[in-house]
Design a protein around this motif. Structure first.
Motif, PDB file in Angstrom:
ATOM      1  N   VAL A 142      73.178  43.842  93.223  1.00  0.00           N
ATOM      2  CA  VAL A 142      74.025  44.390  94.275  1.00  0.00           C
ATOM      3  C   VAL A 142      75.090  43.352  94.605  1.00  0.00           C
TER       4      VAL A 142
ATOM      5  N   ILE B 252      80.709  48.482  88.415  1.00  0.00           N
ATOM      6  CA  ILE B 252      79.935  49.726  88.444  1.00  0.00           C
ATOM      7  C   ILE B 252      79.592  50.160  87.016  1.00  0.00           C
TER       8      ILE B 252
ATOM      9  N   LYS C  15      75.658  47.607  91.598  1.00  0.00           N
ATOM     10  CA  LYS C  15      75.969  48.374  92.805  1.00  0.00           C
ATOM     11  C   LYS C  15      76.926  47.535  93.651  1.00  0.00           C
TER      12      LYS C  15
ATOM     13  N   LEU D 173      70.137  49.827  99.152  1.00  0.00           N
ATOM     14  CA  LEU D 173      70.396  49.403  97.776  1.00  0.00           C
ATOM     15  C   LEU D 173      69.327  48.476  97.211  1.00  0.00           C
TER      16      LEU D 173
END
Length: 178
Positions: A51, A76, A81, A135
């Motif tokens: 992330v 991405i 993320k 996430l």
């Protein structure tokens, strides 16, 4: 590992140490602060869940995000993320203190964490932000990577709590810091 200085010079080694610790502990999620996307790219494909937390829109200039649209799409595309949202340790409180002066509880918390270094403060902040955004999994240790200015110079093993329960956050280990 304690660096003799803060800053981007330690980025690659910080990422290397974080990945080594993730493997050692079986950690599947790494949250990284990255405004240009460069540090996040170093992690792409290296663990199950990466992330990238950027600065909020308007951090440097109203209406603008420092992470380019092209870099966002690249990350991405590499299954990273990307989270862009209000910073949990400043946000609206910073606006209040700028307007009216004084210090407010969240700013005091942020500045207390900075006693361990700017990067360590960032690791706590981004871990909580990523958890609140859904996430990363709740109740699991993750690794968070932050820095001082540009690049990465701090990494921690952390079990974040939601912002509403931020004092339940547990820092299990400081992997590296200035």
């Amino acid at each position: 590992m304690y660096w003799k200085s803060a800053g981007h010079a330690h980025t690659e080694k910080t990422v290397e140490l974080a990945l080594r610790k993730a493997k050692e502990y079986g950690i599947k999620s790494i949250v990284v602060a990255s405004n240009s996307g460069k540090t996040a790219q170093l992690l792409a494909g290296k663990v199950e869940n990466v992330v990238c937390v950027t600065h909020a829109n308007g951090f440097k200039e109203p209406g603008v995000n420092e992470l380019s649209a092209e870099q966002r799409e690249l990350l991405i595309g590499k299954n990273v993320k990307v989270l862009t949202t209000t910073h949990v340790l400043s946000g609206a409180e910073r606006g209040i203190s700028r307007k009216f002066g004084g210090a407010y509880p969240v700013e005091i918390m942020a500045n207390t964490l900075k006693m361990f270094g700017q990067g360590v403060k960032v690791t706590v902040e981004i871990a909580v932000m990523a958890l609140d955004a859904g996430l990363i999994p709740y109740g699991e240790d993750i690794i968070a990577i932050g820095g001082t200015g540009q690049g990465a110079d701090a990494a921690v093993v952390i079990r974040p709590a939601h912002a509403a329960n931020i004092f339940d956050t547990y820092i299990a280990e400081i992997i590296c810091k200035p």
